[in-house]
Design an enzyme around this catalytic site. Structure first.
Site, mmCIF file in Angstrom:
data_model
loop_
_atom_site.group_PDB
_atom_site.id
_atom_site.type_symbol
_atom_site.label_atom_id
_atom_site.label_comp_id
_atom_site.label_asym_id
_atom_site.label_seq_id
_atom_site.Cartn_x
_atom_site.Cartn_y
_atom_site.Cartn_z
ATOM 1 N N GLN A 115 4.663 6.332 38.464
ATOM 2 C CA GLN A 115 5.040 6.973 39.729
ATOM 3 C C GLN A 115 3.954 7.956 40.144
ATOM 4 O O GLN A 115 3.760 8.980 39.480
ATOM 5 C CB GLN A 115 6.375 7.710 39.523
ATOM 6 C CG GLN A 115 6.886 8.471 40.717
ATOM 7 C CD GLN A 115 7.975 9.453 40.324
ATOM 8 O OE1 GLN A 115 8.069 9.868 39.166
ATOM 9 N NE2 GLN A 115 8.795 9.849 41.268
ATOM 10 N N SER A 118 3.379 13.318 42.303
ATOM 11 C CA SER A 118 2.922 14.707 42.187
ATOM 12 C C SER A 118 1.408 14.833 42.308
ATOM 13 O O SER A 118 0.669 13.950 41.870
ATOM 14 C CB SER A 118 3.341 15.301 40.843
ATOM 15 O OG SER A 118 4.722 15.201 40.668
ATOM 16 N N SER A 150 3.181 9.912 34.321
ATOM 17 C CA SER A 150 3.627 9.367 33.031
ATOM 18 C C SER A 150 3.276 7.889 32.934
ATOM 19 O O SER A 150 3.501 7.119 33.880
ATOM 20 C CB SER A 150 5.148 9.509 32.879
ATOM 21 O OG SER A 150 5.515 10.843 33.056
ATOM 22 N N GLU A 233 15.737 8.163 40.350
ATOM 23 C CA GLU A 233 15.116 8.846 39.216
ATOM 24 C C GLU A 233 16.090 9.874 38.640
ATOM 25 O O GLU A 233 16.312 9.934 37.434
ATOM 26 C CB GLU A 233 13.827 9.550 39.666
ATOM 27 C CG GLU A 233 13.182 10.366 38.558
ATOM 28 C CD GLU A 233 11.862 11.016 38.974
ATOM 29 O OE1 GLU A 233 11.669 11.259 40.185
ATOM 30 O OE2 GLU A 233 11.036 11.279 38.092
ATOM 31 N N GLU A 365 15.576 24.390 39.423
ATOM 32 C CA GLU A 365 15.735 25.197 40.638
ATOM 33 C C GLU A 365 15.857 24.284 41.855
ATOM 34 O O GLU A 365 16.687 24.503 42.748
ATOM 35 C CB GLU A 365 14.533 26.147 40.831
ATOM 36 C CG GLU A 365 14.439 27.290 39.833
ATOM 37 C CD GLU A 365 13.915 26.864 38.461
ATOM 38 O OE1 GLU A 365 13.386 25.740 38.341
ATOM 39 O OE2 GLU A 365 14.048 27.641 37.509
HETATM 40 C C1 LIG Z 1 6.987 15.355 31.263
HETATM 41 C C2 LIG Z 1 6.714 15.250 32.718
HETATM 42 C C3 LIG Z 1 6.538 14.015 33.289
HETATM 43 C C4 LIG Z 1 6.252 13.884 34.644
HETATM 44 N N1 LIG Z 1 6.036 12.637 35.153
HETATM 45 C C5 LIG Z 1 5.705 12.503 36.450
HETATM 46 C C6 LIG Z 1 5.373 11.217 36.972
HETATM 47 O O1 LIG Z 1 5.402 10.216 36.264
HETATM 48 N N2 LIG Z 1 5.005 11.125 38.263
HETATM 49 C C7 LIG Z 1 4.954 12.199 39.096
HETATM 50 O O2 LIG Z 1 4.637 12.037 40.264
HETATM 51 N N3 LIG Z 1 5.244 13.455 38.628
HETATM 52 C C8 LIG Z 1 5.611 13.617 37.331
HETATM 53 N N4 LIG Z 1 5.898 14.870 36.829
HETATM 54 C C9 LIG Z 1 5.722 16.028 37.712
HETATM 55 C C10 LIG Z 1 7.027 16.719 38.108
HETATM 56 O O3 LIG Z 1 7.729 15.958 39.052
HETATM 57 C C11 LIG Z 1 6.627 18.103 38.656
HETATM 58 O O4 LIG Z 1 6.079 18.824 37.588
HETATM 59 C C12 LIG Z 1 7.813 18.846 39.211
HETATM 60 O O5 LIG Z 1 8.286 18.236 40.395
HETATM 61 C C13 LIG Z 1 7.463 20.328 39.523
HETATM 62 O O6 LIG Z 1 6.304 20.413 40.280
HETATM 63 P P1 LIG Z 1 5.110 21.382 39.829
HETATM 64 O O7 LIG Z 1 4.794 21.088 38.401
HETATM 65 O O8 LIG Z 1 4.019 21.241 40.826
HETATM 66 O O9 LIG Z 1 5.717 22.858 39.872
HETATM 67 P P2 LIG Z 1 5.864 23.776 41.164
HETATM 68 O O10 LIG Z 1 6.432 22.976 42.291
HETATM 69 O O11 LIG Z 1 4.579 24.475 41.408
HETATM 70 O O12 LIG Z 1 6.971 24.797 40.700
HETATM 71 C C14 LIG Z 1 6.663 25.982 39.935
HETATM 72 C C15 LIG Z 1 7.949 26.779 39.757
HETATM 73 O O13 LIG Z 1 8.439 27.211 41.048
HETATM 74 C C16 LIG Z 1 9.790 26.809 41.224
HETATM 75 N N5 LIG Z 1 10.033 26.449 42.624
HETATM 76 C C17 LIG Z 1 9.226 25.695 43.410
HETATM 77 N N6 LIG Z 1 9.775 25.552 44.642
HETATM 78 C C18 LIG Z 1 10.961 26.219 44.625
HETATM 79 C C19 LIG Z 1 12.000 26.445 45.584
HETATM 80 N N7 LIG Z 1 11.900 25.954 46.837
HETATM 81 N N8 LIG Z 1 13.062 27.183 45.210
HETATM 82 C C20 LIG Z 1 13.166 27.691 43.947
HETATM 83 N N9 LIG Z 1 12.195 27.528 42.997
HETATM 84 C C21 LIG Z 1 11.129 26.799 43.326
HETATM 85 C C22 LIG Z 1 9.958 25.600 40.325
HETATM 86 O O14 LIG Z 1 11.316 25.396 39.986
HETATM 87 C C23 LIG Z 1 9.088 25.962 39.132
HETATM 88 O O15 LIG Z 1 9.815 26.792 38.248
HETATM 89 C C24 LIG Z 1 6.176 15.041 35.478
HETATM 90 C C25 LIG Z 1 6.384 16.306 34.910
HETATM 91 C C26 LIG Z 1 6.642 16.413 33.556
HETATM 92 C C27 LIG Z 1 6.847 17.781 32.987
#
Ligand SMILES: Cc1cc2nc3c(=O)[nH]c(=O)nc-3n(C[C@H](O)[C@H](O)[C@H](O)COP(=O)(O)OP(=O)(O)OC[C@H]3O[C@@H](n4cnc5c(N)ncnc54)[C@H](O)[C@@H]3O)c2cc1C
Length: 396
Positions: A115, A118, A150, A233, A365
């Site tokens: 996928q 991100s 992933s 998902e 969140e």
């Molecule tokens: C093990 C693992 C596998 C993954 N696999 C995939 C994959 O296969 N494909 C893919 O595309 N992505 C994948 N991801 C990515 C995952 O979807 C993102 O990490 C996730 O959506 C959070 O985005 P970010 O890491 O950019 O954090 P951010 O969006 O930067 O968030 C940082 C913090 O701010 C908080 N926050 C952000 N916006 C808000 C809001 N509006 N209100 C309250 N709090 C908020 C969040 O909850 C978090 O605590 C994976 C992540 C992990 C950990």
């Protein structure tokens, strides 16, 4: 046909698959392809596409027989394929021929899927993503960077969300594609996790080309198509075992039984509470499956995702508490990526891996925001960029 007759038909077909392709004797891809051909991969899909067009609730009947005979849990072998790509392709691919082309090898696990959503600047704010897709005749030219992808290193196909129109509001300028992960211009680099493994990756895409036929949904409707992927998902991540006491809680109970030397009354109380919460989650998931007919999951999938992720972490924390000092010994800090899609190492590894549960597939969140807005009808989150063209939104 009545649902009793449907259930009987599903059970008969499952028994026949097991008879003709004993999962203990034949290779897994053969067993899973036979399951697909029998219409038992996703029973609610149409006939000819891995389904029978019957209620989604009857999947448990098929799985009970197939897995009871020693068959694998397919979601564990091709998680993005089974959990997300299959429902998205089924609903949005441009032709029946393409649906068959993608779904059969997906089901047989010959083709692993990933996928590509991100990006470094777009996780929770997924609609803000910057990877571009520019039309060139019958093809699209893709440039950008994806992250946390992933299994990209094992994937044959990727679900790609890209920006096709920077001049409109962020949700409106997106289009959804299937990217050939072996195409020139697609480079996958490993990212090492807390567990030591590199289950996910960065993916750099430079002038990679996608035929327009591999676009899912209309140009500019990528967000709508992405909703199919994301709801499935969350539902897949939040789904719990069909059997009482199965899944993560079974590991904790097994550990408890194996280690009488470490048992205390306080730990027993905590384990009982965790067991009750697991059972409540399982019954909630079962109720939502029972009410579902042939449609996809709705925002209620976020309940299972939110509760399941936090419960998983609590259960593995309890395991570490039971083990005490032993819990800090992590024998197999293997810096590998040959995880085979199966992330079940020692319990310490699963404890570390569970930290990702409240992030992957949307953070807790974000799940709370979805439930607040879409289920409870509470006022929406603050959206400073509402209505602005994507190109005018300030980015870090
Ligand atoms: C093990 C693992 C596998 C993954 N696999 C995939 C994959 O296969 N494909 C893919 O595309 N992505 C994948 N991801 C990515 C995952 O979807 C993102 O990490 C996730 O959506 C959070 O985005 P970010 O890491 O950019 O954090 P951010 O969006 O930067 O968030 C940082 C913090 O701010 C908080 N926050 C952000 N916006 C808000 C809001 N509006 N209100 C309250 N709090 C908020 C969040 O909850 C978090 O605590 C994976 C992540 C992990 C950990």
């Amino acid at each position: 046909m009545s649902s009793v007759a449907d259930a009987d038909r599903v059970a008969d077909l499952a028994r026949q698959v097991v008879r003709d392709h004993d999962p203990k004797k034949v290779p897994i891809p053969e067993f899973l392809t036979a399951t697909y051909d029998a219409g038992l991969s996703w029973v609610h899909f149409p006939e000819g596409l891995g389904g029978l067009g019957v209620s989604r609730g009857l999947q448990a009947v098929a799985d009970g027989i197939l897995q009871g005979a020693g068959g694998p849990v397919p979601l564990g072998l091709n998680p993005m394929g089974y959990g997300m790509a299959a429902p998205t392709v089924r609903e949005h691919a441009q032709s029946e021929e393409l649906k068959r082309f993608w779904l059969r090898p997906l089901a047989g696990t010959q083709d692993i899927w990933c996928q590509l959503f991100s990006e470094p600047g777009a996780g929770s704010d997924l609609a803000g993503l910057a990877t571009s897709a520019v039309r060139d005749g019958d093809e699209w030219v893709i440039n950008g960077q994806k992250v946390w992808t992933s299994l990209a290193h094992r994937a044959r196909w990727g679900l790609l969300l890209a920006r096709t129109d920077p001049d409109v509001a962020k949700h409106k300028g997106l289009t959804y594609f299937v990217l050939d992960m072996h195409a020139p211009g697609v480079e996958t680099r490993p990212l090492r996790q807390l567990t030591g493994q590199a289950e996910f990756n960065e993916v750099y895409i430079t002038d990679a080309r996608i035929p327009d036929a591999h676009r899912l949904g209309a140009v500019g409707n990528g967000w709508g198509v992405a909703m199919t992927t994301l709801m499935n998902e969350r539902s897949a991540l939040g789904g719990s075992g069909a059997r009482r006491g199965a899944g993560t809680i079974a590991e904790a109970v097994g550990l408890w039984a194996a280690r009488p030397d470490l048992q205390t009354p306080v730990l027993r109380d905590r384990l009982t509470q965790l067991w009750l919460r697991s059972e409540a989650q399982r019954l909630t998931a079962q109720r939502s499956r029972a009410t579902a007919t042939v449609g996809g999951p709705g925002p209620e999938g976020s309940i299972g995702k939110l509760v399941g992720a936090e419960l998983n972490q609590h259960i593995y924390t309890w395991c570490m508490d039971l083990l005490g000092a032993e819990g800090i010994l992590y024998h197999s800090y293997a810096q590998d990526r040959d995880d085979d899609g199966d992330w079940r190492g020692p319990i310490q590894q699963r404890f570390l891996r569970s930290k990702a549960n409240t992030i992957e597939g949307g953070t807790s969140e974000v799940m709370r925001n979805i439930l607040a807005e879409r289920i409870l009808g509470l006022p929406g989150d603050l959206r400073a960029d509402a209505g602005m063209a994507w190109k005018d939104v300030p980015r870090g």
